[in-house]
Design an enzyme around this catalytic site. Structure first.
Site, PDB file in Angstrom:
ATOM      1  N   HIS A  77       0.824  -1.217   0.000  1.00 59.74           N
ATOM      2  CA  HIS A  77       0.000   0.000   0.000  1.00 59.74           C
ATOM      3  C   HIS A  77       0.857   1.267   0.000  1.00 59.74           C
ATOM      4  O   HIS A  77       0.356   2.351  -0.336  1.00 59.74           O
ATOM      5  CB  HIS A  77      -0.979   0.005   1.179  1.00 59.74           C
ATOM      6  CG  HIS A  77      -0.376   0.291   2.516  1.00 59.74           C
ATOM      7  ND1 HIS A  77      -0.064  -0.695   3.423  1.00 59.74           N
ATOM      8  CD2 HIS A  77      -0.023   1.464   3.115  1.00 59.74           C
ATOM      9  CE1 HIS A  77       0.433  -0.148   4.514  1.00 59.74           C
ATOM     10  NE2 HIS A  77       0.472   1.167   4.358  1.00 59.74           N
ATOM     11  N   SER A  79       4.692   2.513   7.967  1.00 61.50           N
ATOM     12  CA  SER A  79       4.325   1.364   7.140  1.00 61.50           C
ATOM     13  C   SER A  79       5.490   0.913   6.279  1.00 61.50           C
ATOM     14  O   SER A  79       6.124   1.708   5.593  1.00 61.50           O
ATOM     15  CB  SER A  79       3.132   1.712   6.242  1.00 61.50           C
ATOM     16  OG  SER A  79       1.972   1.877   6.999  1.00 61.50           O
ATOM     17  N   ASP A 103       0.109  -7.570   1.533  1.00 61.91           N
ATOM     18  CA  ASP A 103       0.600  -6.198   1.655  1.00 61.91           C
ATOM     19  C   ASP A 103       2.129  -6.134   1.607  1.00 61.91           C
ATOM     20  O   ASP A 103       2.755  -5.373   2.348  1.00 61.91           O
ATOM     21  CB  ASP A 103       0.090  -5.551   2.943  1.00 61.91           C
ATOM     22  CG  ASP A 103       0.199  -4.016   2.908  1.00 61.91           C
ATOM     23  OD1 ASP A 103       0.282  -3.465   1.789  1.00 61.91           O
ATOM     24  OD2 ASP A 103       0.201  -3.391   3.977  1.00 61.91           O
ATOM     25  N   ILE A 158     -15.598 -22.717   4.157  1.00 64.45           N
ATOM     26  CA  ILE A 158     -15.535 -23.148   5.555  1.00 64.45           C
ATOM     27  C   ILE A 158     -16.178 -22.104   6.473  1.00 64.45           C
ATOM     28  O   ILE A 158     -16.365 -20.951   6.085  1.00 64.45           O
ATOM     29  CB  ILE A 158     -14.078 -23.390   6.002  1.00 64.45           C
ATOM     30  CG1 ILE A 158     -13.213 -22.154   5.699  1.00 64.45           C
ATOM     31  CG2 ILE A 158     -13.498 -24.630   5.330  1.00 64.45           C
ATOM     32  CD1 ILE A 158     -11.764 -22.294   6.138  1.00 64.45           C
TER      33      ILE A 158
END
Length: 484
Positions: free
Chosen positions: A129, A232, A159, A291
């Site tokens: 990102h 980040s 990511d 599931i």
């Protein structure tokens, strides 16, 4: 709070020593203050050496998204024309769309993040990102040198992104083993929160294998390390100075740090990195089951002591699970020797396996435990999407093959452009275009287009609204090999 506590402790120690007539003994330095008896000592960690040795391997990443013009859809309201639109404008009502459609100018956008060096020749890991949609990437080292970065590949599911800069003899960080982390262990982060380069924060591991609603493939490391916008993509270190995670997300109601930060385990990140460097995309294992999570009531119904495992609710047709004999109502409690504790654990385990690998599943069926062997496959749709996204790192397009209906309608073969950025957008390529050929050769797959884009330029034949045009694209940077 720590500084105040240490000062008062030292002052109290001095007063006590003088009162007893004992010789004054200097207190231990702040990084080695001990608590408890001589048999059980607890020491505050010393981050100085860690930062000195590893700080140079952490980089600041600045990204620029160029100004662009995008199409804006019209109102589409029967009987609504320009006269009605003018009435709305005069009386101050918001007009999110121009009547009949139009163009919207999006100004230049800038952002910042962090990354860390994993090879001396310029491979850098960061978050997907951070570099998503970037037209320009500037990587700044701690010695103030700056380099233009190129994205080798990104994986939105985890990511993770890999960026390459043209440099040599760079400081490389040591990669650790995130599987050895324990809750309560000290960890530290280095990054660029709010653009402040090489900022160091520290804390402890709060939880492991944390599952977030938006991420089904990542067992996050939860910490209380202060992480803010700009952190980040930066590394999370253990006390041995090894990278054990990549800081990725925070939980916040204000946009800032609130004591909950999440890092991608480095073991998973390195698996993804290897595929991105090799092919620019990530191929994940697939078995083809739907599931759900077990409750205690369901566990009792299926003969389980605890509500642990993944309950199978549907089997995809012609999937590896169907071929292996898996049935609806089966409860998968382990896969390839790894315990399946919940419904979110299974996708994490399967996704990291190489397609074609054989694995044993422990399954509870009719309240009896049994073993079923399955050959892990590939989700064709996901692989196609990954292949299309992988090509965007150089040309700047996300493409996919035409469907049967589109082939008939367009009366041509080729690849449909779903998104255009970077060099493609600068040279007029638009979403909806069909890339028919590259360098005179028909483009039948994403790999054909990737192969044609290996050199410094490519000549594309593009079909748009029934017409065709040639588009020459030269892959050159305005500041190639920039070093400041």
């Amino acid at each position: 709070m720590k500084t105040t506590f240490m000062k008062s402790t030292l002052a109290a120690a001095c007063c006590a020593a003088l009162a007893l007539g004992a010789a004054f003994v200097p207190a231990e330095p702040a990084h080695a203050i001990s608590f408890g008896s001589s048999e059980t000592k607890a020491e505050l960690p010393d981050f100085v050496k860690l930062v000195e040795e590893n700080g140079p391997g952490v980089v600041n990443i600045s990204v620029i998204k160029n100004a662009r013009t995008v199409d804006v859809p019209g109102f589409g309201i029967p009987g609504f024309d320009e006269r009605h639109a003018e009435i709305f404008r005069r009386f101050g009502f918001p007009m999110p769309f121009e009547f009949g459609g139009g163009k919207e100018r999006i100004p230049e956008q800038r952002g910042t993040g962090s990354g860390f060096i994993i090879s001396a020749d310029g491979l850098i890991m960061t978050n997907a990102h951070v570099v998503e949609g970037a037209d320009q990437i500037l990587v700044r080292l701690t010695d103030k040198r700056e380099f233009q970065g190129k994205v080798l590949g990104t994986d939105k599911q985890t990511d993770i992104a890999v960026v390459k800069i043209d440099a040599k003899d760079l400081p490389v960080l040591k990669i650790g083993d995130s599987s050895q982390l324990k809750v309560g262990q000290w960890v530290a982060a280095i990054g660029s929160p709010f653009g402040l380069d090489n900022t160091v924060t520290a804390g402890i591991v709060s939880a492991l294998s944390r599952n977030l609603p938006s991420d089904q493939y990542v067992p996050f490391i939860q910490t209380d390390v202060a992480v803010n916008p700009g952190n980040s993509g930066g590394p999370l270190f253990n006390m041995q100075g090894e990278v054990v995670g990549i800081n990725s997300q925070i939980f916040s109601t204000s946009g800032g740090f609130m004591g909950l930060s999440f890092a991608i385990p480095i073991d998973l990140a390195m698996q993804v990195k290897d595929q991105l460097v090799e092919s620019g995309s990530v191929t994940r294992g697939y078995v083809g089951v739907y599931i759900q999570e077990l409750t205690q009531e369901l566990a009792d119904s299926f003969g389980l002591k605890t509500p642990q495992g993944a309950l199978v609710t549907k089997i995809e047709k012609d999937s590896p699970a169907e071929k292996a004999g898996l049935k609806e109502g089966d409860v998968i409690t382990s896969f390839n020797g790894k315990k399946v504790t919940s419904s979110v654990t299974l996708p994490m385990i399967v996704s990291t396996m190489k397609p074609g690998t054989k694995a044993d599943m422990t399954v509870v069926r009719d309240k009896k435990e049994m073993t079923i062997s399955v050959t892990v496959g590939t989700n064709a749709k996901a692989a196609q999407e990954a292949a299309g996204a992988a090509n965007s790192h150089k040309l700047g397009v996300t493409v996919r093959p035409l469907t049967k209906e589109e082939l008939v309608q367009a009366d041509t073969s080729g690849l449909l452009v779903e998104q255009a950025t970077g060099f493609a957008a600068k040279n007029g390529i638009m979403p909806g275009d069909i890339i028919v050929s590259a360098n005179g050769k028909l483009v039948k797959s994403v790999s054909d287009l990737q192969a044609a884009c290996q050199k410094d330029q490519v000549l594309l034949l593009v079909q748009r609204q029934g017409g065709r045009i040639f588009v020459p694209i030269r892959f050159t940077d305005d500041e190639k090999d920039a070093k400041k």
